[in-house]
Design an enzyme around this catalytic site. Structure first.
Site, PDB file in Angstrom:
ATOM      1  N   GLU A 186      37.961  42.849  23.871  1.00 45.74           N
ATOM      2  CA  GLU A 186      36.639  43.413  24.188  1.00 45.74           C
ATOM      3  C   GLU A 186      36.589  43.961  25.612  1.00 45.74           C
ATOM      4  OE1 GLU A 186      34.662  44.151  21.870  1.00 45.74           O
ATOM      5  OE2 GLU A 186      35.638  42.924  20.344  1.00 45.74           O
TER       6      GLU A 186
ATOM      7  N   HIS B 169      38.055  47.476  26.002  1.00 43.34           N
ATOM      8  CA  HIS B 169      37.202  48.615  25.617  1.00 43.34           C
ATOM      9  C   HIS B 169      36.502  49.248  26.832  1.00 43.34           C
ATOM     10  CE1 HIS B 169      37.652  48.761  21.326  1.00 43.34           C
ATOM     11  NE2 HIS B 169      37.267  47.496  21.170  1.00 43.34           N
TER      12      HIS B 169
ATOM     13  N   ASP C 271      43.619  46.392  21.008  1.00 41.92           N
ATOM     14  CA  ASP C 271      44.593  45.360  20.635  1.00 41.92           C
ATOM     15  C   ASP C 271      45.820  45.435  21.534  1.00 41.92           C
ATOM     16  OD1 ASP C 271      43.007  44.447  18.529  1.00 41.92           O
ATOM     17  OD2 ASP C 271      44.109  45.581  17.001  1.00 41.92           O
TER      18      ASP C 271
END
Length: 189
Positions: free
Chosen positions: A38, A41, A102
């Site tokens: 997260e 991002h 990822d």
């Protein structure tokens, strides 16, 4: 103004994501991967559109975007290689931003652990355990048409096959199922 934060439900803080009895490497392969994914991002082409306060304001230069685009294109091509259970290939363009997160997460976690093969094995193994899933034909169709995430096996195989630490931790060699030649591996940072 948007809230520039990442929030996790306390309900995720249970095994296999987090276990008070587990060591650091195992927990990094669980909740650490979720958090690092997260956070990554914030540094991709979507996150670049928002400043530190959550305001819509790009902080990348045109040269930054151009360089990132080249790396994105490699990630798309790399993830297109995975074959789905029905024989079709994954859609690297559809899942690009999640694949990049990822890759960034596992790169970060590999750095945190360092060159300790046993700790890396525990982290990578828990990452795979967390990603286990079983899906039926209807769920597969939903993935293919609506989901921005690759199927879990492609997420795990894709990121680990592009992570040098994985090769050292498990002594992966040419001819092994997850081996990808170094020149074909992808990374963003």
């Amino acid at each position: 103004v948007q809230d520039n934060s990442i929030n996790f439900s306390a309900a995720i803080l249970q095994s296999p994501y987090f276990d008070l009895q587990a060591d650091r490497a195992v927990n990094l392969g669980g909740i650490g991967d979720v958090m690092a994914h997260e956070i990554t991002h914030a540094f991709d082409s979507s996150g670049a559109q928002y400043d530190e306060n959550g305001r819509l304001r790009s902080w990348w230069t045109p040269a930054d975007y151009a360089a990132f685009k080249k790396r994105q294109d490699k990630v798309v091509a790399y993830y297109n290689r995975y074959v789905l259970p029905d024989g079709r290939r994954t859609n690297g363009a559809q899942t690009m931003n999640e694949n990049i997160a990822d890759l960034g997460a596992v790169s970060c976690l590999t750095s945190i652990i360092g060159p300790d093969p046993e700790a890396l094995r525990r982290m990578y193994t828990n990452l795979a355990v967390v990603s286990r899933e079983s899906i039926n034909a209807a769920q597969l169709q939903m993935y293919l048409t609506n989901d921005e995430h690759a199927l879990h096996y492609a997420r795990v195989d894709g990121v680990l096959s592009s992570t040098d630490g994985f090769y050292a931790a498990f002594n992966v060699q040419p001819g092994d199922g997850m081996y990808v030649p170094p020149e074909e591996r992808v990374s963003i940072w």
